[in-house]
Design a protein around this motif. Structure first.
Motif, PDB file in Angstrom:
ATOM      1  N   THR A 203     -21.713  51.693  24.603  1.00  0.00           N
ATOM      2  CA  THR A 203     -21.563  52.755  23.529  1.00  0.00           C
ATOM      3  C   THR A 203     -22.570  53.771  23.977  1.00  0.00           C
ATOM      4  O   THR A 203     -23.615  53.550  24.070  1.00  0.00           O
ATOM      5  N   VAL A 204     -21.979  54.973  23.693  1.00  0.00           N
ATOM      6  CA  VAL A 204     -22.832  56.285  23.730  1.00  0.00           C
ATOM      7  C   VAL A 204     -23.012  56.789  22.276  1.00  0.00           C
ATOM      8  O   VAL A 204     -21.856  56.947  21.523  1.00  0.00           O
ATOM      9  N   HIS A 205     -24.125  56.719  21.891  1.00  0.00           N
ATOM     10  CA  HIS A 205     -24.171  57.088  20.545  1.00  0.00           C
ATOM     11  C   HIS A 205     -24.782  58.424  20.191  1.00  0.00           C
ATOM     12  O   HIS A 205     -26.022  58.878  20.757  1.00  0.00           O
ATOM     13  N   VAL A 206     -24.193  59.202  19.483  1.00  0.00           N
ATOM     14  CA  VAL A 206     -24.754  60.694  19.201  1.00  0.00           C
ATOM     15  C   VAL A 206     -24.601  60.737  17.432  1.00  0.00           C
ATOM     16  O   VAL A 206     -24.082  60.157  16.838  1.00  0.00           O
ATOM     17  N   SER A 207     -25.233  61.915  17.014  1.00  0.00           N
ATOM     18  CA  SER A 207     -24.743  62.058  15.641  1.00  0.00           C
ATOM     19  C   SER A 207     -23.703  62.595  15.128  1.00  0.00           C
ATOM     20  O   SER A 207     -22.945  63.127  15.903  1.00  0.00           O
ATOM     21  N   LEU A 208     -23.272  62.352  13.864  1.00  0.00           N
ATOM     22  CA  LEU A 208     -22.097  63.016  13.375  1.00  0.00           C
ATOM     23  C   LEU A 208     -21.978  64.380  13.513  1.00  0.00           C
ATOM     24  O   LEU A 208     -20.934  65.012  13.706  1.00  0.00           O
ATOM     25  N   GLU A 209     -23.096  65.262  13.136  1.00  0.00           N
ATOM     26  CA  GLU A 209     -23.362  66.628  13.354  1.00  0.00           C
ATOM     27  C   GLU A 209     -22.874  67.131  14.851  1.00  0.00           C
ATOM     28  O   GLU A 209     -22.300  68.166  14.961  1.00  0.00           O
ATOM     29  N   ALA A 210     -23.370  66.268  15.750  1.00  0.00           N
ATOM     30  CA  ALA A 210     -23.009  66.539  17.172  1.00  0.00           C
ATOM     31  C   ALA A 210     -21.469  66.628  17.623  1.00  0.00           C
ATOM     32  O   ALA A 210     -20.992  67.210  18.144  1.00  0.00           O
TER      33      ALA A 210
END
Length: 424
Positions: A203-210
């Motif tokens: 998985t690639v994790h990013v922020s919700l805002e992103a």
């Protein structure tokens, strides 16, 4: 002078020493088959335990109304898609409930070279647990701090050769090859997670805002012509999400689990589902666990083949040993003594193979266990054989003894005159 029964084991040992090479190869074949049988059993139980430990410490998973397996598949295993999203208002309502100790939102929908992109918060790295409460650890870097930071799993880093600081372009949709990318808003790898053996690795994790930022100039899954918003301009916008895919929930008390589950399942604002991950994992394993039965059958057939090889070896050498049997008969050995001798040989060969096979298995576990854990995330416990395994080992020894009765019965029928006859 009569040959007594109590010297049969000694005669069997001496006979096996006289055919040391053949006996050793037979023992080795049985040992490898026993090692395979117990190894498959260890891997089977290890895989089942690792599967059950994919998520730990989470009391409920919340998503749009759907079946428990479907919700588990897309939220934890990143397989498939949600039937609908959960509005941000509903998420906030659940987060405000007094039973909730923590809640972690998740947003899915994009990908990177076939790996799913998960939008979440930094709390994800604190509260996501696996394998009896083990937390996520960083092999390099750390959690995302900038809007366009990304944290990647161990398998993503290995497959794509990424290191901290490398750029990442997120693609729209879930295909391994995508022609619609968010190339105007590239991400940077801020951290690489240590291997877990769970879907986190892929998985690639990013922020919700992103997630919101890369979609501000999109509509209905396509970029809007003439409405491109630069990465610098999007930082100034309100990026609070409008909806999420699912949420992980931890409670202050386990006693409140069913109460909150009923409240969420009966939520009037929108149709939601709340599932207990442990129960859903057991249900899912019931569907995919057929493979473990196939593995056990194959390994049992290997053991049967090894025992058949032992019988073949004894039968092959029986004609050469007819004079030996005749001499035993001439000094007073009863036919039952000859029968017991060959059956005891088979039992000793099988017992030696079982002991050697168990020793080889545990030796291999000691050497390979760290590598298997680091490479595949499969935790193979090194502990004493279980009651099931003891029964299997005992069954193999008994089967070996019984298999030896076939050549023993043939030797039993050999007459003294037949044994002394020289065949040309």
């Amino acid at each position: 002078m009569s040959v007594h029964r109590h010297i049969v084991p000694r005669l069997a040992m001496q006979s096996l020493r006289n055919r040391a090479l053949t006996a050793f190869l037979t023992v080795l074949a049985i040992a490898f088959s026993v090692m395979l049988l117990l190894g498959v059993e260890k891997v089977r139980t290890g895989a089942r335990q690792s599967f059950a430990d994919t998520i730990s410490g989470t009391d409920l998973i919340v998503g749009a109304r759907s079946g428990s397996i479907q919700l588990l598949l897309y939220s934890i295993f990143r397989i498939g898609n949600a039937t609908n999203n959960v509005t941000w208002k509903s998420y906030e309502d659940i987060a405000k409930r007094p039973e909730v100790a923590w809640i972690v939102p998740m947003s899915l929908g994009d990908s990177h070279h076939g790996f799913r992109v998960l939008g979440t918060t930094p709390d994800y790295f604190e509260h996501y647990k696996y394998r009896h409460g083990q937390g996520l650890k960083f092999a390099a870097g750390g959690p995302f701090k900038d809007l366009f930071d990304a944290v990647i799993g161990a398998d993503v880093a290995k497959a794509l050769g990424y290191k901290v600081g490398d750029p990442i372009i997120v693609a729209h949709g879930l295909g391994s090859v995508s022609f619609v990318e968010h190339a105007d808003k590239p991400f940077r790898v801020s951290g690489i997670l240590a291997k877990t053996g769970t879907p986190v690795d892929r998985t690639v994790h990013v922020s919700l805002e992103a997630i919101e930022a890369i979609h501000v100039d999109w509509q209905n899954g396509m970029p809007q012509p003439g409405q491109s918003v630069s990465a610098d301009d999007v930082r100034k916008m309100d990026l609070r999400p409008k909806a999420i895919t699912a949420a992980l929930v931890g409670l202050k008390s386990k006693l409140a689990t069913f109460k909150l589950q009923r409240a969420i399942n009966g939520y009037v604002e929108e149709p939601l589902s709340a599932i207990m991950p442990g129960a859903a994992l057991q249900e899912l394993w019931g569907l995919v666990g057929t493979a473990e039965t196939a593995l056990s059958v194959v390994s049992a057939m290997v053991v049967a083949t090894a025992l058949l090889g032992m019988v073949t070896m004894i039968l092959t050498t029986l004609n050469e040993r007819r004079r030996e049997m005749a001499i035993l008969r001439s000094v007073g050995a009863r036919p039952t003594t000859v029968l017991g001798l060959l059956a005891t040989e088979a039992g000793l060969l099988t017992l030696a193979g079982v002991v050697l096979g168990v020793a080889m298995l545990y030796g291999a576990l000691l050497v390979l266990r760290p590598w298997v854990d680091a490479t595949y995330g499969l935790n193979l416990d090194i502990n004493a054989p279980t009651a099931r395994e003891w029964i299997m080992l005992g069954g193999i020894v008994v089967a070996g003894f019984l298999a030896g009765l076939l050549p023993a019965m043939r030797a039993y029928r050999l007459s003294l005159a037949d044994g002394m006859t020289v065949r040309t």
